[in-house]
Design an enzyme around this catalytic site. Structure first.
Site, PDB file in Angstrom:
ATOM      1  N   ASP A 191      23.816  44.952  53.375  1.00 45.66           N
ATOM      2  CA  ASP A 191      22.479  43.949  53.237  1.00 45.66           C
ATOM      3  C   ASP A 191      23.225  42.763  52.300  1.00 45.66           C
ATOM      4  O   ASP A 191      23.952  42.933  51.502  1.00 45.66           O
ATOM      5  CB  ASP A 191      21.546  44.603  52.503  1.00 45.66           C
ATOM      6  CG  ASP A 191      20.089  43.933  52.607  1.00 45.66           C
ATOM      7  OD1 ASP A 191      19.284  44.437  53.331  1.00 45.66           O
ATOM      8  OD2 ASP A 191      20.122  43.243  51.741  1.00 45.66           O
ATOM      9  N   HIS A 254      10.499  49.432  55.754  1.00 48.65           N
ATOM     10  CA  HIS A 254       9.603  48.789  54.871  1.00 48.65           C
ATOM     11  C   HIS A 254       8.385  48.398  55.853  1.00 48.65           C
ATOM     12  O   HIS A 254       8.579  48.040  56.916  1.00 48.65           O
ATOM     13  CB  HIS A 254      10.084  47.240  54.487  1.00 48.65           C
ATOM     14  CG  HIS A 254      10.816  47.099  53.185  1.00 48.65           C
ATOM     15  ND1 HIS A 254      11.765  46.079  52.862  1.00 48.65           N
ATOM     16  CD2 HIS A 254      10.814  48.140  52.098  1.00 48.65           C
ATOM     17  CE1 HIS A 254      12.336  46.624  51.496  1.00 48.65           C
ATOM     18  NE2 HIS A 254      11.676  47.762  51.174  1.00 48.65           N
ATOM     19  N   PRO A 257       7.467  44.801  57.009  1.00 49.27           N
ATOM     20  CA  PRO A 257       8.881  44.171  56.735  1.00 49.27           C
ATOM     21  C   PRO A 257       8.736  42.481  56.418  1.00 49.27           C
ATOM     22  O   PRO A 257       7.718  41.856  56.706  1.00 49.27           O
ATOM     23  CB  PRO A 257       9.504  44.400  58.145  1.00 49.27           C
ATOM     24  CG  PRO A 257       8.312  44.490  58.921  1.00 49.27           C
ATOM     25  CD  PRO A 257       6.947  44.912  58.117  1.00 49.27           C
ATOM     26  N   HIS A 261      11.604  42.583  63.273  1.00 50.08           N
ATOM     27  CA  HIS A 261      12.688  42.868  64.357  1.00 50.08           C
ATOM     28  C   HIS A 261      13.241  44.462  63.685  1.00 50.08           C
ATOM     29  O   HIS A 261      13.780  44.311  62.530  1.00 50.08           O
ATOM     30  CB  HIS A 261      13.929  41.916  64.676  1.00 50.08           C
ATOM     31  CG  HIS A 261      14.843  42.470  65.535  1.00 50.08           C
ATOM     32  ND1 HIS A 261      15.019  42.152  66.859  1.00 50.08           N
ATOM     33  CD2 HIS A 261      15.987  43.813  65.217  1.00 50.08           C
ATOM     34  CE1 HIS A 261      16.052  42.998  67.558  1.00 50.08           C
ATOM     35  NE2 HIS A 261      16.474  43.893  66.409  1.00 50.08           N
ATOM     36  N   HIS A 263      14.363  47.287  61.874  1.00 49.83           N
ATOM     37  CA  HIS A 263      15.759  47.559  61.046  1.00 49.83           C
ATOM     38  C   HIS A 263      15.361  48.758  60.012  1.00 49.83           C
ATOM     39  O   HIS A 263      13.946  48.898  59.722  1.00 49.83           O
ATOM     40  CB  HIS A 263      16.166  46.203  60.310  1.00 49.83           C
ATOM     41  CG  HIS A 263      15.038  45.787  59.617  1.00 49.83           C
ATOM     42  ND1 HIS A 263      14.375  44.932  60.000  1.00 49.83           N
ATOM     43  CD2 HIS A 263      15.016  45.783  58.178  1.00 49.83           C
ATOM     44  CE1 HIS A 263      13.515  44.386  59.076  1.00 49.83           C
ATOM     45  NE2 HIS A 263      13.717  44.813  58.081  1.00 49.83           N
ATOM     46  N   HIS A 265      16.685  50.578  56.306  1.00 47.58           N
ATOM     47  CA  HIS A 265      17.779  50.329  54.964  1.00 47.58           C
ATOM     48  C   HIS A 265      18.199  51.449  54.638  1.00 47.58           C
ATOM     49  O   HIS A 265      17.760  52.697  54.659  1.00 47.58           O
ATOM     50  CB  HIS A 265      16.510  49.886  53.758  1.00 47.58           C
ATOM     51  CG  HIS A 265      15.663  48.748  54.029  1.00 47.58           C
ATOM     52  ND1 HIS A 265      15.845  47.440  53.236  1.00 47.58           N
ATOM     53  CD2 HIS A 265      14.655  48.528  54.969  1.00 47.58           C
ATOM     54  CE1 HIS A 265      15.193  46.681  54.101  1.00 47.58           C
ATOM     55  NE2 HIS A 265      14.195  47.123  54.641  1.00 47.58           N
TER      56      HIS A 265
HETATM   57  O1  G7M Z   1      12.636  45.243  55.582  1.00 39.74           O
HETATM   58  P1  G7M Z   1      12.588  43.841  55.287  1.00 39.74           P
HETATM   59  O2  G7M Z   1      12.442  42.846  56.397  1.00 39.74           O
HETATM   60  O3  G7M Z   1      11.924  43.533  54.055  1.00 39.74           O
HETATM   61  O4  G7M Z   1      14.407  43.742  54.887  1.00 39.74           O
HETATM   62  C1  G7M Z   1      15.211  42.966  55.383  1.00 39.74           C
HETATM   63  C2  G7M Z   1      16.373  43.246  54.852  1.00 39.74           C
HETATM   64  O5  G7M Z   1      17.438  42.295  55.460  1.00 39.74           O
HETATM   65  C3  G7M Z   1      16.386  42.621  53.462  1.00 39.74           C
HETATM   66  O6  G7M Z   1      16.923  43.678  52.584  1.00 39.74           O
HETATM   67  C4  G7M Z   1      17.450  41.537  53.353  1.00 39.74           C
HETATM   68  O7  G7M Z   1      18.131  41.356  52.193  1.00 39.74           O
HETATM   69  C5  G7M Z   1      18.272  41.570  54.371  1.00 39.74           C
HETATM   70  N1  G7M Z   1      18.729  40.343  55.006  1.00 39.74           N
HETATM   71  C6  G7M Z   1      18.152  39.201  55.077  1.00 39.74           C
HETATM   72  N2  G7M Z   1      18.799  38.275  55.635  1.00 39.74           N
HETATM   73  C7  G7M Z   1      18.487  36.858  55.980  1.00 39.74           C
HETATM   74  C8  G7M Z   1      20.173  38.860  55.765  1.00 39.74           C
HETATM   75  C9  G7M Z   1      21.396  38.286  56.240  1.00 39.74           C
HETATM   76  O8  G7M Z   1      21.431  37.096  56.931  1.00 39.74           O
HETATM   77  N3  G7M Z   1      22.193  39.235  56.356  1.00 39.74           N
HETATM   78  C10 G7M Z   1      22.299  40.426  56.008  1.00 39.74           C
HETATM   79  N4  G7M Z   1      23.404  41.177  55.908  1.00 39.74           N
HETATM   80  N5  G7M Z   1      20.997  40.900  55.326  1.00 39.74           N
HETATM   81  C11 G7M Z   1      19.971  40.131  55.352  1.00 39.74           C
END
Ligand code: G7M
Length: 323
Positions: A191, A254, A257, A261, A263, A265
């Site tokens: 992350d 989450h 979220p 899309h 995902h 954790h």
């Molecule tokens: O469930 P939620 O939508 O809140 O979490 C999305 C997760 O994606 C978070 O923990 C962010 O830190 C992670 N994340 C967001 N972005 C924009 C990126 C990215 O560009 N690269 C990576 N590796 N993780 C990301």
């Protein structure tokens, strides 16, 4: 010939714009002095973390700075390196007790820096410290309020970063596990919030290859193979790469979220910085609920925390007034 102030800033903006969106960035592509401080958005002094809004020419940026955790190897180097009196400044000494400020060389003192540029008002809003409230979303409220809200594109953060990962355009060398199957496939990688080193704060995210699952609300029994596959293969890959076993992991989804899309954790159990418990749905529980009742997440009322200045919160408040 020396550049004028305007020429310099045009040149810097060109350099910054060229570097944004490209996979391989060298250290010199982006420099912090290209940004002008605007305001502090949020700070957590305990975690040595701060989020600020900044500006570069005419566009906004969010910059997140976080001091890195210590580990055995960097502490050994710090001890070895701060042997000159100039590197260790005395604050006070009393009997056997002494307080000092140490100034190890810069390589041992890196600051994890996340730059979102250009940042939209949604990004600024996401990082701004705000009051939270909990909302109880019935299946009807989901259909009438949340679903239309998340379907209106203007309210959502872009998913470009997700597509870049799935299409191997960004973060390719960071991928820990990649399963190509369009139904049960996923990409697992560190992350953005994790430094990728300290296993006590391990944090990876598994991004589903199947499109169209916006959130927990869309999950049903047809997704059980996907959920089980992410859990099994994700855990295997994490154990192989980081030596952290499945019983030492917190695996969750989450709701709501930030990015619609699907995902999942994966964090170290020891990592207690998981945020609001109301936002967390443990994957084991999700699998169990869907196994017991295939449309559990379409029928259930779900509780979630939301910022009180989020447009979705206002829509909920308006709906409750009119009911
Ligand atoms: O469930 P939620 O939508 O809140 O979490 C999305 C997760 O994606 C978070 O923990 C962010 O830190 C992670 N994340 C967001 N972005 C924009 C990126 C990215 O560009 N690269 C990576 N590796 N993780 C990301």
């Amino acid at each position: 010939m020396s550049e004028s102030g305007d020429q310099k800033s045009d040149h810097k903006k060109r350099k910054l714009d060229e570097s944004v969106g490209h996979e391989k960035k060298t250290m010199s592509d982006i420099t912090l002095d290209q940004f002008e401080f605007t305001r502090v958005l949020n700070e957590r002094s305990g975690s040595k973390w701060i989020a600020i809004e900044a500006k570069h020419v005419d566009q906004k940026a969010v910059i997140i700075l976080e001091k890195m955790a210590f580990n055995e190897s960097n502490v050994k180097q710090i001890l070895k390196d701060t042997d000159q009196s100039s590197d260790l400044r005395l604050d006070f000494q009393n009997d056997i007790y002494g307080n000092y400020l140490a100034f190890p060389r810069s390589e041992l003192n890196g600051i994890k820096t996340t730059i979102i540029y250009p940042a939209t008002d949604r990004h600024i809003h996401k990082h701004l410290r705000q009051e939270f409230a909990v909302v109880l979303e019935t299946s009807l409220l989901y259909e009438e309020v949340t679903q239309p809200h998340i379907e209106s594109q203007s309210q959502q953060l872009s998913l470009q970063w997700v597509h870049n990962i799935l299409d191997h355009k960004s973060e390719t060398e960071r991928i820990v596990c990649d399963v190509e199957d369009p139904e049960i496939g996923f990409v697992l990688l560190p992350d953005m919030k994790w430094d990728g080193i300290a296993v006590e704060s391990l944090y990876l995210v598994a991004i589903s290859r199947k499109a169209g699952i916006r959130s927990l609300r869309d999950l049903n029994e047809t997704h059980l193979p996907l959920l089980n596959n992410i859990q099994t293969k994700g855990c295997e890959a994490i154990e192989k790469k980081y030596g952290v076993t499945r019983d030492q992991l917190r695996i969750y989804i989450h709701y709501q979220p930030s990015y619609y899309h699907f995902h999942i954790h994966f964090t170290a159990l020891a990592n207690e910085e998981t945020g609001f418990v109301e936002r967390i749905h443990l994957l084991d529980t999700v699998i169990n609920n869907i196994t017991v009742c295939k449309d559990y997440y379409q029928k259930s009322s779900l509780l979630f925390p939301i910022k009180t200045n989020d447009p979705l919160f206002k829509k909920f408040a308006d709906k409750q007034v009119t009911n």
